[in-house]
Design a protein around this motif. Structure first.
Motif, short mmCIF file in Angstrom:
data_model
loop_
_atom_site.label_atom_id
_atom_site.label_comp_id
_atom_site.label_asym_id
_atom_site.label_seq_id
_atom_site.Cartn_x
_atom_site.Cartn_y
_atom_site.Cartn_z
N GLU A 307 0.66 -1.13 0.01
CA GLU A 307 -0.05 0.09 -0.05
C GLU A 307 0.90 1.41 0.03
O GLU A 307 0.72 2.32 -0.48
CB GLU A 307 -0.89 -0.12 1.09
CG GLU A 307 -1.79 0.92 1.40
CD GLU A 307 -3.20 0.95 2.51
OE1 GLU A 307 -3.37 1.92 2.97
OE2 GLU A 307 -2.84 -0.13 3.10
N LEU A 308 1.83 1.13 0.89
CA LEU A 308 2.90 2.44 0.77
C LEU A 308 3.62 2.54 -0.41
O LEU A 308 3.92 3.71 -0.85
CB LEU A 308 3.76 2.31 2.06
CG LEU A 308 4.59 3.80 2.35
CD1 LEU A 308 3.62 4.90 2.45
CD2 LEU A 308 5.43 3.57 3.79
N LYS A 309 4.04 1.44 -0.94
CA LYS A 309 4.75 1.51 -2.12
C LYS A 309 4.20 1.89 -3.27
O LYS A 309 4.57 2.98 -3.84
CB LYS A 309 5.28 -0.36 -2.46
CG LYS A 309 6.27 -0.20 -3.71
CD LYS A 309 6.54 -1.50 -4.25
CE LYS A 309 7.05 -2.39 -2.99
NZ LYS A 309 7.36 -4.06 -3.44
N GLU A 310 2.80 1.71 -3.39
CA GLU A 310 1.81 2.24 -4.34
C GLU A 310 1.78 3.80 -4.21
O GLU A 310 1.65 4.39 -5.28
CB GLU A 310 0.70 1.61 -4.40
CG GLU A 310 0.86 0.03 -4.90
CD GLU A 310 1.29 -0.10 -6.55
OE1 GLU A 310 0.75 0.87 -7.20
OE2 GLU A 310 2.15 -0.92 -6.59
N GLU A 311 1.45 4.06 -2.97
CA GLU A 311 1.47 5.69 -2.62
C GLU A 311 2.82 6.22 -3.09
O GLU A 311 2.58 7.45 -3.60
CB GLU A 311 1.20 5.82 -1.05
CG GLU A 311 0.94 7.13 -0.63
CD GLU A 311 0.69 7.29 0.71
OE1 GLU A 311 0.37 8.34 1.28
OE2 GLU A 311 0.29 6.24 1.18
N THR A 314 2.74 6.75 -7.10
CA THR A 314 2.04 7.90 -7.18
C THR A 314 2.42 9.05 -7.14
O THR A 314 2.40 10.00 -7.82
CB THR A 314 0.61 7.70 -6.80
OG1 THR A 314 -0.01 6.31 -6.73
CG2 THR A 314 -0.32 8.81 -6.93
N ALA A 315 3.17 9.31 -5.80
CA ALA A 315 3.82 10.59 -5.57
C ALA A 315 4.97 10.85 -6.59
O ALA A 315 5.21 12.03 -7.25
CB ALA A 315 4.35 10.56 -4.16
N LEU A 316 5.71 9.78 -7.03
CA LEU A 316 6.92 10.03 -7.91
C LEU A 316 6.52 10.46 -9.15
O LEU A 316 7.12 11.15 -9.93
CB LEU A 316 7.65 8.69 -7.98
CG LEU A 316 9.01 8.69 -8.63
CD1 LEU A 316 10.03 9.59 -7.85
CD2 LEU A 316 9.62 7.24 -8.56
N ALA A 317 5.26 9.96 -9.55
CA ALA A 317 4.75 10.30 -10.99
C ALA A 317 4.59 12.09 -11.14
O ALA A 317 4.41 12.41 -12.22
CB ALA A 317 3.44 9.37 -11.19
N LEU A 318 4.31 12.41 -10.04
CA LEU A 318 4.23 14.23 -9.97
C LEU A 318 5.42 14.65 -10.34
O LEU A 318 5.57 15.90 -10.59
CB LEU A 318 3.68 14.56 -8.52
CG LEU A 318 2.38 13.88 -8.19
CD1 LEU A 318 2.01 14.55 -6.82
CD2 LEU A 318 1.31 14.52 -9.09
#
Length: 323
Positions: A307-311, A314-318
């Motif tokens: 769950e944290l890895k996916e979060e 998503t943040a890195l994609a910004l």
């Protein structure tokens, strides 16, 4: 290692450990002192060396309570002067950590040691608007008199001004005030709604006490036995679920912070790091991991790790590479 640092250094570190961690309610054993010396100062000491330096502190005039006195461990006895000084230190600490109003800065000046003041660097933290205390006094009166409140609830605009969410005032029954996450909150039930809700006091305006009696809190959902303020805020404000078992891999310099934040953590060395097992809500663990992102990772449970890895993905994609 303790010998290399010198006897005076070991004595001073033991004194600081006793000051920070020991009390009459929770004396420290010799084993605990040794562990805290390593955790706080990176100092390895043998039991005999700790015992000798505890005796040395007593000879230097520090009043120690020992195993012989209390049957539990060591702590520093405090005189009335020590207690008053500690109260001032605690009050000053609260001021330095929080938002300060004009009155707060005056109090800070009165509590500071003029010879060696402690400097607080807030990094842009805004000061506290003292008008919130006027609102709190009205809310207190309504709670004490078991009356309803009429108020406008606002959003904070980008210009820093309050903008009403709606023009019609809310009618609510207030039950409790709480300080959480740096803000004052009032827990209330809104007319026509069957569950308690929380509102930030600094976002309320046009507050008036109604003549209408407040709704009994035991009539609300999940409040049949009364309102548990801490449990309510934990669940609704902090979004904390029940505690789970987490396993973390942490850098050693985080040992002290882990001990302060998680009361029932167990640690084992793992190479240059430590493996930590603890019971805590995921929201609390997530906050700790994100705060120390470069130095801690969730190992288990796998669901929370993913769950944290996916979060993080998503943040890195910004931050695209070619931006």
């Amino acid at each position: 290692m303790a010998e290399a640092k010198g006897k005076k250094a070991l004595s001073l570190c033991i004194l600081r450990v006793l000051e920070r961690h020991a009390s009459s309610e929770q004396p420290l054993t010799t084993r605990q002192i040794i562990a805290l010396l390593e955790a706080d100062y990176g100092m390895v000491a043998e039991r005999k060396a700790v015992g000798r330096n505890l005796l040395l502190l007593a000879e230097m005039g520090f009043e120690l309570s020992t195993y012989q006195d209390n049957g539990k461990g060591y702590y520093l006895k405090r005189t009335e002067t020590d207690t008053n000084l500690r109260r001032k230190e605690v009050l000053l600490d609260a001021l330095l950590r929080g938002k300060r109003s004009k009155t707060g800065y005056v109090l800070e000046g009165e509590l500071q040691d003029g010879r060696v003041p402690i400097h607080s660097v807030p990094f842009g933290r805004s000061g506290l608007d003292e008008s919130v205390f006027d609102r709190i006094e009205i809310i207190k009166e309504a709670i004490a008199e078991f009356k309803q409140l009429s108020f406008i609830y606002n959003n904070m605009g980008i210009d820093g001004k309050l903008t009403p969410q709606r023009q019609t005032p809310y009618m609510a029954s207030p039950y409790a005030l709480a300080m959480a996450s740096g803000y004052y909150y009032v827990i209330m039930s809104i007319s026509g709604y069957g569950k308690p809700l929380y509102y930030r006091c600094d976002l309320m305006s046009d507050i008036e006490i109604s003549e209408a009696a407040a709704r009994p809190v035991i009539e609300l959902q999940d409040c049949e036995d009364g309102l548990d303020v801490a449990a309510f805020l934990r669940k609704n404000l902090y979004r904390q679920d029940e505690a789970e078992t987490h396993v973390l891999l942490c850098a050693r310099h985080l040992i002290g912070e882990i001990g302060e934040q998680f009361s029932a953590a167990t640690m084992e060395p793992e190479g240059d790091a430590v493996r930590v097992s603890l019971e805590a809500p995921y929201a609390t663990v997530r906050e700790f991991v994100l705060k120390n992102l470069r130095h801690v990772a969730i190992l288990a449970p796998e669901q929370r790790r993913n769950e944290l890895k996916e979060e993080l993905k998503t943040a890195l994609a910004l931050y695209p590479q070619n931006a």
